[in-house]
Write a protein that holds these residues in place. Structure first.
Motif, PDB file in Angstrom:
ATOM      1  N   ILE A 138       3.742  -8.268   6.607  1.00 11.05           N
ATOM      2  CA  ILE A 138       2.561  -7.763   5.915  1.00 11.05           C
ATOM      3  C   ILE A 138       2.619  -8.109   4.429  1.00 11.05           C
ATOM      4  O   ILE A 138       3.707  -8.309   3.864  1.00 11.05           O
ATOM      5  N   ASP A 139       1.453  -8.215   3.807  1.00  9.42           N
ATOM      6  CA  ASP A 139       1.418  -8.471   2.368  1.00  9.42           C
ATOM      7  C   ASP A 139       2.193  -7.368   1.642  1.00  9.42           C
ATOM      8  O   ASP A 139       2.050  -6.181   1.953  1.00  9.42           O
ATOM      9  N   SER A 140       3.008  -7.754   0.692  1.00  8.07           N
ATOM     10  CA  SER A 140       3.951  -6.820   0.062  1.00  8.07           C
ATOM     11  C   SER A 140       3.284  -5.624  -0.617  1.00  8.07           C
ATOM     12  O   SER A 140       3.898  -4.566  -0.742  1.00  8.07           O
ATOM     13  N   ARG A 141       2.019  -5.759  -1.025  1.00  9.03           N
ATOM     14  CA  ARG A 141       1.364  -4.633  -1.691  1.00  9.03           C
ATOM     15  C   ARG A 141       1.149  -3.454  -0.744  1.00  9.03           C
ATOM     16  O   ARG A 141       0.952  -2.310  -1.189  1.00  9.03           O
ATOM     17  N   TRP A 142       1.189  -3.727   0.578  1.00 10.91           N
ATOM     18  CA  TRP A 142       0.962  -2.678   1.562  1.00 10.91           C
ATOM     19  C   TRP A 142       2.249  -2.072   2.105  1.00 10.91           C
ATOM     20  O   TRP A 142       2.191  -1.064   2.828  1.00 10.91           O
ATOM     21  N   THR A 143       3.387  -2.654   1.787  1.00  8.84           N
ATOM     22  CA  THR A 143       4.645  -2.238   2.432  1.00  8.84           C
ATOM     23  C   THR A 143       4.922  -0.753   2.274  1.00  8.84           C
ATOM     24  O   THR A 143       5.201  -0.040   3.246  1.00  8.84           O
ATOM     25  N   SER A 144       4.844  -0.267   1.049  1.00  7.84           N
ATOM     26  CA  SER A 144       5.155   1.143   0.798  1.00  7.84           C
ATOM     27  C   SER A 144       4.176   2.066   1.522  1.00  7.84           C
ATOM     28  O   SER A 144       4.579   3.064   2.139  1.00  7.84           O
ATOM     29  N   LEU A 145       2.888   1.723   1.478  1.00  5.36           N
ATOM     30  CA  LEU A 145       1.883   2.577   2.118  1.00  5.36           C
ATOM     31  C   LEU A 145       2.036   2.587   3.633  1.00  5.36           C
ATOM     32  O   LEU A 145       1.913   3.649   4.270  1.00  5.36           O
ATOM     33  N   VAL A 146       2.303   1.428   4.226  1.00  5.88           N
ATOM     34  CA  VAL A 146       2.439   1.400   5.682  1.00  5.88           C
ATOM     35  C   VAL A 146       3.691   2.148   6.129  1.00  5.88           C
ATOM     36  O   VAL A 146       3.698   2.803   7.192  1.00  5.88           O
TER      37      VAL A 146
END
Length: 273
Positions: A138-146
């Motif tokens: 996944i695109d790294s900007r979403w990692t924490s949220l996912v």
């Protein structure tokens, strides 16, 4: 003469070439004087079996012809209810003939069973595989949220994750399609650039994603009409849906979709080379 004496004599004769001609005579005396049982010579020493090696032929394997019409029917039914083909899912699990005529509730139960399956150690291997696929690509900007969405499920508050997963899904579509449109316009723009019509396995996967988006997730429906059968992006993100109706199956439905989008990335990357 005793047996040992004959044996010693044979050994002495063998050491001297001048007595070689007497060897047949010595062994004739031994064999005529002492029977096989007394001589105790193993059978394999004087008798070699004739071994017939069978001819080995490779089996003829007949591969069944793929019925792509049936494959599309199964895929259309599954994806209509929000269940898409992912990279870590075995085709036999997704393309099960029994799914063709299943209702929404039955299809949800089938795939919920798939993702909630526990192994002997109490782990959820199918769900864990989907999580790993998502986190790895996944695109790294979403990692924490996912990862926080995963945590919500573990804590039993999966409903909190649902609007966030929809936002992440739309963000991933925008990234893959490389445009800044939103909602159905984003989907229609992206659809022009990909193959969802051929009989290639990759096209079946792409078709499952687009069919879910068009028929359910991004389907436009007036807010004064009856609530859609499957969760809908517009109703949720515009605050028109009733969260009390969100089910754990909806959480896994969106996890499945997010994993399928990672599969789509792999397909498009392979086709680019």
């Amino acid at each position: 003469m005793k047996f040992d004496e004959y044996t010693n004599l044979a050994n002495r004769i063998a050491e001297s070439t001048k007595y070689l001609t007497k060897l047949p005579e010595i062994y004739t005396i031994i064999s005529s004087t002492y029977n096989k049982k007394a001589f105790d010579i193993p059978k394999f020493v004087y008798e070699f079996p004739k071994i017939k090696i069978p001819k080995i032929e490779l089996p003829r394997i007949s591969f069944p012809k793929i019925d792509f019409e049936e494959v599309r029917k199964i895929t259309a039914n599954n994806s209509k209810y929000g269940w898409t083909l992912t990279g870590e899912m075995l085709p036999r699990d997704y393309l099960n003939r029994e799914l063709i005529d299943m209702s929404a509730e039955e299809t949800d139960a089938y795939f919920y069973s798939y993702y909630s399956y526990e192994d002997e150690n109490g782990n959820l291997p199918n769900y864990k595989d989907a999580q790993k696929t998502i986190i790895d690509t996944i695109d790294s900007r979403w990692t924490s949220l996912v990862e926080e969405c995963f945590k919500c499920y573990e804590l039993g508050i999966f409903k909190v994750a649902i609007p966030n997963l929809i936002a992440i899904i739309e963000g991933e579509i925008s990234l893959i399609a490389n445009n800044n449109l939103i909602g159905a316009r984003l989907l229609n723009s992206w659809k022009k650039d990909v193959d969802i019509e051929s009989n290639k396995f990759s096209a079946i996967a792409m078709y499952s994603v687009f069919h879910f988006f068009q028929e359910s997730l991004f389907l436009s429906r007036n807010f004064d009409e009856e609530r859609p059968e499957v969760i809908n992006r517009n109703w949720i993100l515009h605050g028109r849906d009733d969260p009390s109706l969100w089910k754990v199956e909806d959480y896994f439905r969106l996890i499945n979709t997010l994993s399928a989008l990672q599969f789509v990335k792999d397909i498009l990357n392979d086709e680019a080379f």
